[in-house]
Scaffold this active site. Structure first.
Site, PDB file in Angstrom:
ATOM      1  N   GLU A 148       0.825  -1.215   0.000  1.00  0.00           N
ATOM      2  CA  GLU A 148       0.000   0.000   0.000  1.00  0.00           C
ATOM      3  C   GLU A 148       0.858   1.264   0.000  1.00  0.00           C
ATOM      4  OE1 GLU A 148      -2.860  -0.356   3.193  1.00  0.00           O
ATOM      5  OE2 GLU A 148      -4.192  -1.540   1.938  1.00  0.00           O
ATOM      6  N   CYS A 158      11.413  16.355   3.450  1.00  0.00           N
ATOM      7  CA  CYS A 158      12.798  16.506   3.896  1.00  0.00           C
ATOM      8  C   CYS A 158      13.633  17.199   2.800  1.00  0.00           C
ATOM      9  CB  CYS A 158      13.389  15.131   4.239  1.00  0.00           C
ATOM     10  SG  CYS A 158      13.875  14.178   2.809  1.00  0.00           S
ATOM     11  N   CYS A 161      14.023  15.331  -0.484  1.00  0.00           N
ATOM     12  CA  CYS A 161      12.837  15.333  -1.340  1.00  0.00           C
ATOM     13  C   CYS A 161      12.703  16.672  -2.050  1.00  0.00           C
ATOM     14  CB  CYS A 161      11.580  15.024  -0.518  1.00  0.00           C
ATOM     15  SG  CYS A 161      11.483  13.268  -0.116  1.00  0.00           S
ATOM     16  N   GLU A 303      -6.549  -7.869  -0.534  1.00  0.00           N
ATOM     17  CA  GLU A 303      -6.896  -7.913   0.897  1.00  0.00           C
ATOM     18  C   GLU A 303      -8.360  -7.554   1.082  1.00  0.00           C
ATOM     19  OE1 GLU A 303      -4.708  -5.358   3.522  1.00  0.00           O
ATOM     20  OE2 GLU A 303      -2.801  -5.783   2.552  1.00  0.00           O
ATOM     21  N   TRP A 311      -9.253  -0.652  12.822  1.00  0.00           N
ATOM     22  CA  TRP A 311      -8.818   0.744  12.676  1.00  0.00           C
ATOM     23  C   TRP A 311      -9.970   1.719  12.423  1.00  0.00           C
ATOM     24  CZ3 TRP A 311     -10.515   1.619   7.821  1.00  0.00           C
ATOM     25  CH2 TRP A 311     -10.511   0.547   6.923  1.00  0.00           C
ATOM     26  N   GLU A 351      -2.317  -4.992  15.391  1.00  0.00           N
ATOM     27  CA  GLU A 351      -3.484  -5.516  14.672  1.00  0.00           C
ATOM     28  C   GLU A 351      -4.007  -6.823  15.275  1.00  0.00           C
ATOM     29  OE1 GLU A 351      -3.012  -3.402  10.404  1.00  0.00           O
ATOM     30  OE2 GLU A 351      -1.917  -5.283  10.624  1.00  0.00           O
ATOM     31  N   HIS A 354      -7.655  -7.529  14.864  1.00  0.00           N
ATOM     32  CA  HIS A 354      -8.188  -7.522  13.494  1.00  0.00           C
ATOM     33  C   HIS A 354      -8.566  -8.959  13.157  1.00  0.00           C
ATOM     34  CE1 HIS A 354      -8.331  -7.115   9.160  1.00  0.00           C
ATOM     35  NE2 HIS A 354      -8.077  -5.821   9.242  1.00  0.00           N
TER      36      HIS A 354
HETATM   37  C1  GAL Z   1      -4.281  -2.788   5.081  1.00  0.00           C
HETATM   38  C2  GAL Z   1      -2.811  -3.183   5.173  1.00  0.00           C
HETATM   39  C3  GAL Z   1      -2.621  -4.440   5.976  1.00  0.00           C
HETATM   40  C4  GAL Z   1      -3.384  -4.365   7.262  1.00  0.00           C
HETATM   41  C5  GAL Z   1      -4.839  -4.113   6.953  1.00  0.00           C
HETATM   42  C6  GAL Z   1      -5.733  -4.059   8.172  1.00  0.00           C
HETATM   43  O1  GAL Z   1      -4.422  -1.453   4.742  1.00  0.00           O
HETATM   44  O2  GAL Z   1      -2.292  -3.375   3.892  1.00  0.00           O
HETATM   45  O3  GAL Z   1      -1.250  -4.634   6.219  1.00  0.00           O
HETATM   46  O4  GAL Z   1      -2.863  -3.341   8.039  1.00  0.00           O
HETATM   47  O5  GAL Z   1      -4.953  -2.871   6.299  1.00  0.00           O
HETATM   48  O6  GAL Z   1      -7.067  -3.842   7.807  1.00  0.00           O
END
Ligand code: GAL
Length: 686
Positions: A148, A158, A161, A303, A311, A351, A354
């Site tokens: 991502e 910085c 950059c 994913e 989150w 996480e 999660h």
């Molecule tokens: C994505 C990320 C993963 C994990 C996931 C949790 O954005 O690529 O590594 O953090 O979120 O939902």
């Protein structure tokens, strides 16, 4: 490029967090769930290279061999999204700097400056070693570079950059004079006299220079792209034929995915709708991601969560059946892989709560596991038939990252001006009418579409206007909305009247525009003498005050000082026509307008289905065949997003590939159910 033969079902797997013995049990459970792919190594840099130049491959060798021995293929990731602590000890300034000049700390992830030579060097090193070691391993189906890009942080301020930015600008403009012109620096005394005077658009008193900000965003997108490209080049050398991707995030404004997409062998993306999310929103994201490669080719869902994430503000589990439905929705929109974050829930770390396929209980007795296993069995049953098949939409919506950036860069003309929302106004109306859509770049080949929708495309070049003109002359239908064609690539206004280079094509001159505060609407009337629908609609948010220049009026304003003036127009050009919509019709109006337009352009809904039911098709193709058509009928996906059952009429007899059932004349779906149908063989012969 190596062709993908099966629909992948798997996800992020982090054996690097677990004792070696766990692997056996994991693989046993994966098999029970029908998992056939695992994405490994994503954040494992410190485990692979615990000290600079000292590599430990043994654990990964075992993981890959064991997965392979059990028929589970591998998406191999480069670990460069999570640099090890030693890198920061050696080079503290690998840590990025924010727009206030503050340096970030480490101990999280993605905290690297994309232009730091030491980061780039070490990223190349670990990629080289990985690619050399596993590049030709038969288990590896894809490469997953970094993770991502741009997530959490999409710019570093910085000094390195800034220096790289100056070089980038020099290449783009050659002379300072050109840059000053492009950025319109005569405004507010912003003229530059030397390249070294140019800074990043960091924290300042009030509005930035729009041209400066646009170029900075392009530059930052290119900086991360350079990180991807150098890894890709290394992988290509040691792993010929294995497709390379990186996982995107759909409507993510940090990177210009259109600039990236040509460099990916296959597009992949991560989808995280909250429970109960509007399915049209998710659908649009899939169509945007598939549209990155022109609309037809499949993508990978890299994913999604098997249930809750960790989150959001309120992390609610996916309701029973929701994950399955969403997964089939992804397949219906063109996904050739359904992968989860994550296969095994981590015991610690940020996480740990999660959701995962294997939870903290460690077994297969959970609702989530059962739902995953059911899906795995279904995908295994039909995956081979679906893999590689295409989506063939007749409608395109144009989407542009630079227009998005320009529209939302303060000061905005309206606080409510939100680019994606306005794109969704049209997408949703079409989705509700079961019309398939590609969301594509303004640079895409438009010739195969019957309708192209251009919502809020603020930046329009004369070249694009010419391409649209030819497309319409050749018989295409075009719908252009307010706030299109106003500026050039530097976000400087086009002179000579709005909508700039689209004025002649649209046959209207927009003299000025009214901005409506929230809650205020203006009535718009259509009349049956003009279009075959008659009514008064509410418009919100924006009203162009315009004059006809060859177009005819389809609808007029009923209120305000522009009462009686055109609100929606139509212009015949060559064999095609252009509808210009000068206002934001509320959903009913947008739906009626797009319904009328698609019908009159001969674009039929996939199926007549009730609200909340989504229907889509994928078309099998033949490899190497010129027109790629397999001669077989499409695979029809029916998705019931409602929480109540529905019955739909069918125009013949179909076989449900999931249940084996024959459906003739009609089909029933329970709440959140899915049907995957093909015309019954006897129908196809007749
Ligand atoms: C994505 C990320 C993963 C994990 C996931 C949790 O954005 O690529 O590594 O953090 O979120 O939902």
């Amino acid at each position: 490029m190596q062709r993908q033969r099966r629909l992948l079902f798997g996800g992020d797997y982090n054996p690097d967090q677990w004792p070696a013995e766990t692997l056996q049990e994991d693989v046993r459970l994966f098999k029970a769930a029908g998992i056939n792919s695992a994405t490994v190594g994503i954040f494992a840099w410190s485990k692979l290279e615990p000290r600079p130049g000292r590599y430990e491959w043994g654990w990964l060798d075992d993981v890959i061999e064991h997965l392979h021995a059990h028929g589970i293929s591998v998406i191999l990731a480069t670990p460069t999204a999570a640099p090890p602590v030693w890198l920061y000890q050696l080079y503290p300034d690998v840590l990025p700097v924010d727009e206030n000049g503050l340096r970030y700390g480490y101990g999280s992830r993605r905290h690297y400056c994309p232009n730091h030579p030491a980061y780039r060097h070490h990223a190349r090193q670990i990629t080289t070693e990985l690619a050399k070691r596993y590049g030709r391993h038969p288990a590896v189906t894809h490469w997953h570079v970094d993770n991502e890009y741009g997530c959490h942080i999409s710019a570093c301020y910085c000094p390195r950059c800034v220096a790289a930015f100056r070089q980038w600008l020099q290449q783009r403009y050659q002379t300072l004079e050109e840059l000053n012109k492009a950025w319109y620096t005569a405004f507010w005394s912003q003229t530059y006299g030397a390249w070294e005077e140019i800074d990043a658009p960091r924290r300042t008193t009030t509005y930035h220079n729009p041209g400066h900000v646009l170029d900075w965003r392009r530059f930052m997108s290119d900086s991360y792209l350079a990180c991807f490209l150098e890894q890709k080049e290394i992988i290509r050398a040691f792993s010929p034929g294995v497709p390379v991707t990186t996982n995107f995030m759909a409507w993510f404004d940090g990177l210009d995915y259109h600039a990236w997409a040509p460099h990916l062998d296959v597009v992949s993306w991560d989808s995280y709708p909250p429970t109960g999310a509007d399915p049209a929103e998710t659908a649009a994201r899939h169509d945007l991601m598939r549209g990155l490669k022109g609309g037809r080719a499949p993508f990978l869902l890299m994913e999604q969560s098997p249930s809750q994430v960790n989150w959001m503000e309120y992390n609610r589990p996916q309701r029973p059946g929701e994950m399955r439905l969403r997964s089939w929705q992804a397949v219906a929109h063109g996904a050739d892989a359904i992968c989860f974050f994550q296969l095994r829930q981590s015991q610690g770390g940020a996480e740990k709560f999660h959701a995962a396929v294997i939870g903290h209980d460690g077994g297969s007795e959970t609702r989530v596991f059962r739902e995953v296993a059911r899906l795995g069995a279904e995908l295994a049953r039909v995956g081979e038939r679906i893999t590689g098949s295409e989506v063939r939409a007749e409608v395109a919506i144009l989407f542009s990252w630079p227009s998005w950036w320009a529209v939302e860069q303060p000061p905005r003309i309206s606080k409510g001006l939100r680019y994606v929302d306005e794109v969704m106004r049209y997408y949703r109306a079409l989705w509700q009418q079961h019309i398939e859509v590609d969301v594509v770049s303004p640079d895409a080949d438009l010739s195969r579409y019957r309708l192209v929708v251009v919502p809020l495309l603020r930046i329009v070049t004369p070249e694009l206007a010419q391409r649209l003109q030819r497309y319409v002359e050749d018989g295409g239908g075009l719908l252009v909305t307010y706030h299109s064609g106003l500026t050039d690539v530097h976000d400087r206004a086009h002179l000579g009247g709005y909508p700039g280079p689209l004025r002649r094509l649209c046959g209207v001159w927009v003299e000025e525009f009214d901005v409506l505060p929230p809650g205020q609407t203006v009535r718009v009337r259509t009349s049956e003498s003009l279009v075959p629908w008659d009514g008064v609609y509410e418009a919100e948010f924006w009203c162009d005050v315009m004059h006809l220049e060859g177009a005819r009026t389809l609808a007029t304003y009923e209120d305000e000082y522009y009462r009686g003036m055109p609100a929606v127009t139509e212009h015949r050009v060559g064999r095609g026509r252009v509808v210009y919509v000068g206002t934001a019709l509320q959903p009913k109006g947008t739906r009626d307008l797009t319904g009328w337009l698609t019908r009159s352009l001969g674009i039929a809904p996939v199926l007549d289905a009730p609200d909340g039911v989504e229907v889509l098709r994928r078309w099998p193709v033949v490899e190497g065949d010129g027109d790629r058509s397999s001669g077989q009928g499409p695979i029809l996906f029916i998705l019931n997003h409602r929480t109540t059952p529905v019955t739909l009429s069918l125009d013949g007899t179909y076989v449900d590939l999931l249940s084996g059932e024959t459906c003739s004349g009609s089909v029933e779906l329970s709440s959140r159910d899915v049907r995957v149908l093909i015309a019954s063989p006897s129908e196809l012969q007749s």
